[in-house]
Design a protein around this motif. Structure first.
Motif, PDB file in Angstrom:
ATOM      1  N   LEU A  37      34.135  19.085 -47.752  1.00 45.04           N
ATOM      2  CA  LEU A  37      33.852  17.708 -48.141  1.00 45.04           C
ATOM      3  C   LEU A  37      32.738  17.742 -49.175  1.00 45.04           C
ATOM      4  CD1 LEU A  37      33.828  16.018 -44.630  1.00 45.04           C
ATOM      5  CD2 LEU A  37      35.667  15.975 -46.323  1.00 45.04           C
ATOM      6  N   HIS A  38      33.037  17.247 -50.351  1.00 48.02           N
ATOM      7  CA  HIS A  38      32.047  17.276 -51.432  1.00 48.02           C
ATOM      8  C   HIS A  38      31.806  15.856 -51.901  1.00 48.02           C
ATOM      9  CE1 HIS A  38      30.122  18.393 -55.230  1.00 48.02           C
ATOM     10  NE2 HIS A  38      29.889  19.550 -54.639  1.00 48.02           N
ATOM     11  N   HIS A  39      30.566  15.532 -52.188  1.00 52.68           N
ATOM     12  CA  HIS A  39      30.222  14.158 -52.550  1.00 52.68           C
ATOM     13  C   HIS A  39      30.685  13.760 -53.961  1.00 52.68           C
ATOM     14  CE1 HIS A  39      26.858  16.643 -53.931  1.00 52.68           C
ATOM     15  NE2 HIS A  39      26.697  15.737 -54.873  1.00 52.68           N
ATOM     16  N   ASP A  40      31.032  14.739 -54.821  1.00 54.01           N
ATOM     17  CA  ASP A  40      31.423  14.434 -56.201  1.00 54.01           C
ATOM     18  C   ASP A  40      32.926  14.305 -56.428  1.00 54.01           C
ATOM     19  OD1 ASP A  40      28.805  14.382 -57.044  1.00 54.01           O
ATOM     20  OD2 ASP A  40      28.804  16.460 -57.740  1.00 54.01           O
ATOM     21  N   HIS A  41      33.746  14.807 -55.503  1.00 52.40           N
ATOM     22  CA  HIS A  41      35.185  14.819 -55.735  1.00 52.40           C
ATOM     23  C   HIS A  41      35.938  15.006 -54.415  1.00 52.40           C
ATOM     24  CE1 HIS A  41      34.979  19.106 -55.028  1.00 52.40           C
ATOM     25  NE2 HIS A  41      34.066  19.204 -55.961  1.00 52.40           N
ATOM     26  N   ASN A  42      37.258  14.951 -54.507  1.00 55.21           N
ATOM     27  CA  ASN A  42      38.111  15.116 -53.323  1.00 55.21           C
ATOM     28  C   ASN A  42      38.869  16.444 -53.342  1.00 55.21           C
ATOM     29  OD1 ASN A  42      37.453  12.637 -52.191  1.00 55.21           O
ATOM     30  ND2 ASN A  42      38.925  11.589 -53.488  1.00 55.21           N
ATOM     31  N   LEU A  43      38.383  17.427 -54.058  1.00 55.05           N
ATOM     32  CA  LEU A  43      39.052  18.724 -54.130  1.00 55.05           C
ATOM     33  C   LEU A  43      38.913  19.485 -52.823  1.00 55.05           C
ATOM     34  CD1 LEU A  43      37.796  19.894 -57.653  1.00 55.05           C
ATOM     35  CD2 LEU A  43      40.050  18.974 -57.076  1.00 55.05           C
ATOM     36  N   ASN A  44      39.928  20.298 -52.503  1.00 54.87           N
ATOM     37  CA  ASN A  44      39.802  21.193 -51.360  1.00 54.87           C
ATOM     38  C   ASN A  44      38.976  22.414 -51.799  1.00 54.87           C
ATOM     39  OD1 ASN A  44      41.573  22.808 -52.845  1.00 54.87           O
ATOM     40  ND2 ASN A  44      43.306  22.448 -51.513  1.00 54.87           N
ATOM     41  N   LEU A  45      38.827  23.378 -50.917  1.00 54.08           N
ATOM     42  CA  LEU A  45      38.032  24.570 -51.223  1.00 54.08           C
ATOM     43  C   LEU A  45      38.538  25.278 -52.472  1.00 54.08           C
ATOM     44  CD1 LEU A  45      35.900  26.743 -50.450  1.00 54.08           C
ATOM     45  CD2 LEU A  45      37.683  27.819 -49.089  1.00 54.08           C
ATOM     46  N   LEU A  46      39.843  25.446 -52.586  1.00 52.38           N
ATOM     47  CA  LEU A  46      40.398  26.153 -53.750  1.00 52.38           C
ATOM     48  C   LEU A  46      40.089  25.413 -55.047  1.00 52.38           C
ATOM     49  CD1 LEU A  46      43.895  27.303 -52.450  1.00 52.38           C
ATOM     50  CD2 LEU A  46      41.690  28.451 -52.268  1.00 52.38           C
ATOM     51  N   GLY A  47      40.332  24.123 -55.053  1.00 50.85           N
ATOM     52  CA  GLY A  47      40.053  23.334 -56.250  1.00 50.85           C
ATOM     53  C   GLY A  47      38.583  23.365 -56.622  1.00 50.85           C
ATOM     54  N   HIS A  48      37.727  23.263 -55.628  1.00 46.97           N
ATOM     55  CA  HIS A  48      36.289  23.282 -55.877  1.00 46.97           C
ATOM     56  C   HIS A  48      35.854  24.655 -56.392  1.00 46.97           C
ATOM     57  CE1 HIS A  48      32.174  21.990 -55.643  1.00 46.97           C
ATOM     58  NE2 HIS A  48      31.863  22.955 -54.796  1.00 46.97           N
ATOM     59  N   TRP A  50      37.722  26.848 -58.030  1.00 48.32           N
ATOM     60  CA  TRP A  50      38.205  26.967 -59.405  1.00 48.32           C
ATOM     61  C   TRP A  50      37.259  26.235 -60.361  1.00 48.32           C
ATOM     62  CZ3 TRP A  50      41.346  30.243 -61.513  1.00 48.32           C
ATOM     63  CH2 TRP A  50      42.391  30.790 -60.789  1.00 48.32           C
ATOM     64  N   LYS A  51      36.849  25.056 -59.973  1.00 45.80           N
ATOM     65  CA  LYS A  51      35.941  24.267 -60.812  1.00 45.80           C
ATOM     66  C   LYS A  51      34.631  25.027 -61.043  1.00 45.80           C
ATOM     67  CE  LYS A  51      33.581  19.827 -60.885  1.00 45.80           C
ATOM     68  NZ  LYS A  51      33.371  18.555 -60.218  1.00 45.80           N
ATOM     69  N   ILE A  59      28.787  31.333 -57.584  1.00 45.97           N
ATOM     70  CA  ILE A  59      27.891  31.715 -56.482  1.00 45.97           C
ATOM     71  C   ILE A  59      27.398  30.513 -55.683  1.00 45.97           C
ATOM     72  CG2 ILE A  59      27.150  33.851 -57.567  1.00 45.97           C
ATOM     73  CD1 ILE A  59      24.552  32.454 -58.345  1.00 45.97           C
ATOM     74  N   GLU A  60      27.572  29.322 -56.202  1.00 45.58           N
ATOM     75  CA  GLU A  60      27.113  28.128 -55.491  1.00 45.58           C
ATOM     76  C   GLU A  60      27.890  27.876 -54.200  1.00 45.58           C
ATOM     77  OE1 GLU A  60      26.787  24.636 -57.910  1.00 45.58           O
ATOM     78  OE2 GLU A  60      25.880  25.781 -59.544  1.00 45.58           O
ATOM     79  N   LEU A  61      29.075  28.451 -54.077  1.00 45.67           N
ATOM     80  CA  LEU A  61      29.899  28.197 -52.899  1.00 45.67           C
ATOM     81  C   LEU A  61      29.763  29.285 -51.834  1.00 45.67           C
ATOM     82  CD1 LEU A  61      31.749  25.876 -52.109  1.00 45.67           C
ATOM     83  CD2 LEU A  61      33.673  27.294 -52.764  1.00 45.67           C
ATOM     84  N   ILE A  62      28.923  30.269 -52.087  1.00 47.85           N
ATOM     85  CA  ILE A  62      28.774  31.373 -51.141  1.00 47.85           C
ATOM     86  C   ILE A  62      28.069  30.882 -49.879  1.00 47.85           C
ATOM     87  CG2 ILE A  62      27.671  33.612 -50.764  1.00 47.85           C
ATOM     88  CD1 ILE A  62      27.954  34.020 -53.812  1.00 47.85           C
ATOM     89  N   ASP A  63      28.590  31.315 -48.751  1.00 43.18           N
ATOM     90  CA  ASP A  63      27.995  30.992 -47.456  1.00 43.18           C
ATOM     91  C   ASP A  63      26.541  31.450 -47.460  1.00 43.18           C
ATOM     92  OD1 ASP A  63      27.221  30.788 -44.772  1.00 43.18           O
ATOM     93  OD2 ASP A  63      29.137  31.514 -44.023  1.00 43.18           O
TER      94      ASP A  63
END
Length: 114
Positions: A37-48, A50-51, A59-63
């Protein structure tokens, strides 16, 4: 589930590669594909992911629990391999043997996901 299977009911070994790529990206991020769940868009993990990749911000998506556990170059490499596996077109995805070689290899240059 690979796009070609979800849309056309076509299943192949490239569908398995797609699923493996999803799993890699879920492990790297700590998120399930449909739970992001992202506050800027409705993309799933893959879409986010890719973006972020296209913006040189992968690296921003790394656990956060992984950040200091592994060399960042290896983490980015795993994200890149995951993205290669989830490319839209099955023809662009590597075969599983190639994925294993990429994961096990010291070769630094991988092709860019499209």
């Amino acid at each position: 589930m690979s796009p070609e299977y979800a849309i056309d009911g076509i299943f192949s070994t490239k569908s398995d590669v797609f699923s493996f790529g999803v799993l890699v990206l879920e492990i790297m991020s700590g998120w399930r594909n449909r739970e992001l769940l992202h506050h800027d868009h409705n993309l799933n993990l893959l879409g986010h992911q890719w973006k972020l990749w296209h913006q040189w911000r992968a690296i921003e998506l790394i656990d956060k629990q992984m950040e200091d556990s592994f060399p960042m170059s290896e983490v980015i490499r795993c994200i890149q391999i995951g993205l290669l596996c989830v490319q839209q077109s099955p023809e662009q995805r590597p075969i599983m043997l190639s994925v294993l070689l990429m994961l096990d290899s010291e070769i630094t240059s991988l092709r860019q996901p499209k």
